[in-house]
Design a protein around this motif. Structure first.
Motif, PDB file in Angstrom:
ATOM      1  N   ILE A 231     -22.302  -5.856  -5.474  1.00 10.99           N
ATOM      2  CA  ILE A 231     -22.269  -7.116  -6.223  1.00 10.99           C
ATOM      3  C   ILE A 231     -22.488  -8.296  -5.283  1.00 10.99           C
ATOM      4  CG2 ILE A 231     -20.777  -8.660  -7.568  1.00 10.99           C
ATOM      5  CD1 ILE A 231     -19.532  -6.126  -8.788  1.00 10.99           C
ATOM      6  N   LYS A 234     -26.130  -8.429  -4.595  1.00 16.69           N
ATOM      7  CA  LYS A 234     -26.840  -8.911  -5.783  1.00 16.69           C
ATOM      8  C   LYS A 234     -26.683 -10.416  -5.934  1.00 16.69           C
ATOM      9  CE  LYS A 234     -29.010  -7.884  -9.741  1.00 16.69           C
ATOM     10  NZ  LYS A 234     -30.318  -7.196  -9.806  1.00 16.69           N
ATOM     11  N   MET A 235     -25.469 -10.930  -5.672  1.00 19.23           N
ATOM     12  CA  MET A 235     -25.211 -12.366  -5.751  1.00 19.23           C
ATOM     13  C   MET A 235     -26.070 -13.113  -4.733  1.00 19.23           C
ATOM     14  SD  MET A 235     -22.870 -14.586  -7.317  1.00 19.23           S
ATOM     15  CE  MET A 235     -21.220 -13.884  -7.458  1.00 19.23           C
ATOM     16  N   LEU A 269     -26.606 -11.712 -13.403  1.00 20.15           N
ATOM     17  CA  LEU A 269     -25.538 -10.787 -13.039  1.00 20.15           C
ATOM     18  C   LEU A 269     -24.852 -10.134 -14.236  1.00 20.15           C
ATOM     19  CD1 LEU A 269     -23.779 -12.759 -10.152  1.00 20.15           C
ATOM     20  CD2 LEU A 269     -24.974 -10.589  -9.930  1.00 20.15           C
TER      21      LEU A 269
END
Length: 288
Positions: A231, A234-235, A269
């Motif tokens: 995550i 991805k952020m 997201l």
């Protein structure tokens, strides 16, 4: 009469661990601030010497294990009060997320009972009581931006950070702060530069701040839960300027300058993470 208190979530901009203390806790340096994702705490008088707690979340205990209950009890014990109170908590902050929801609820109870019971205590006095409840409670009493030291209870308020918007992404897991600290290998930690973070805040330099945010606890949490690292990646790929885990996790925080960018990252997201929020950074003090 019912008193309402907002209990804002906190995010960390820096988490460093300096060593283990003789009392079993760790010495930390943390830069923290508040956001507008908040629980709502209602306080009302009850007949008799009792504390009733009700939270609208199945994962939050409605008994003496609740930090809000402990806050009311600590206040009653310290000042030998025999008054009763009902505490109703509307939960909006995710549970076991590294966002300080339980601590903020406890702090809201301290501030609210100070008004309900007309105790006329200062924030400093309330924070001292809060230190006996949990390490994050003193910070949450102030609800500002601060450098926290000791085990987290020594609070030095600083100006709000040069950040208006953040994205919070929490996977569907809960993280135990105790477990994370117990597995921490202090001698191998990549320490963030707290001084440069404080300088960036003093200079109100958004990009300098983003370049230096960091959290040593990520080394443990991401090893236990690899999805937290995914995550975070991805952020970063989505374009957040500063990305780090909040507290002991698992929530990942992305800092951005503009709301439109925060919304774009949020949309990117949503299919990748269970809970995603766009929040405004508050960073200023509560008043009592």
């Amino acid at each position: 009469m019912v008193f309402f208190e907002s209990a804002p979530a906190k995010i960390t901009l820096s988490v460093d661990v300096l060593g283990k203390r003789d009392d079993g806790y760790h010495d930390v340096e943390m830069v923290m601030t508040t956001v507008d994702l908040a629980d709502r705490v209602a306080l009302s008088s009850l007949n008799g010497d009792r504390i009733d707690v009700s939270a609208d979340n199945q994962y939050v205990p409605n008994d003496e294990r609740n930090l809000a209950f402990k806050a009311a009890l600590a206040l009653k014990n310290k000042y030998h009060l025999t008054r009763g109170v009902r505490i109703d908590i509307e939960k909006n902050i995710p549970v076991s997320a590294g966002l300080g929801g339980g601590s903020s609820d406890a702090a809201a109870v301290l501030r609210g009972l100070n008004k309900l019971w007309k105790l006329n205590l200062s924030l400093e006095e309330l924070a001292e009581i809060g230190a006996g409840i949990g390490s994050d409670v003193p910070f949450c009493v102030y609800g500002s931006t601060a450098l926290a030291k000791g085990r987290g209870e020594i609070i030095e308020e600083i100006p709000p950070p040069p950040v208006k918007w953040a994205i919070l992404a929490k996977p569907n897991i809960g993280v135990s702060t105790r477990v994370v600290f117990n597995q921490l290998e202090i001698e191998n930690l990549p320490h963030p530069n707290t001084t440069k973070i404080l300088d960036a805040i003093a200079e109100q330099d958004f990009y300098k701040l983003c370049n230096h945010v960091g959290n040593v606890l990520e080394t443990v949490t991401t090893s236990l839960f690899p999805n937290v690292q995914r995550i975070k990646e991805k952020m970063t790929q989505a374009g957040a300027n500063g990305v780090l885990m909040s507290g002991s996790g698992p929530t990942i925080v992305g800092l951005v300058e503009h709301q439109y960018k925060a919304i774009r990252i949020y949309n990117g997201l949503r299919g990748f993470c269970d809970e995603v929020y766009v929040v405004r950074v508050i960073g200023h003090s509560n008043t009592c």
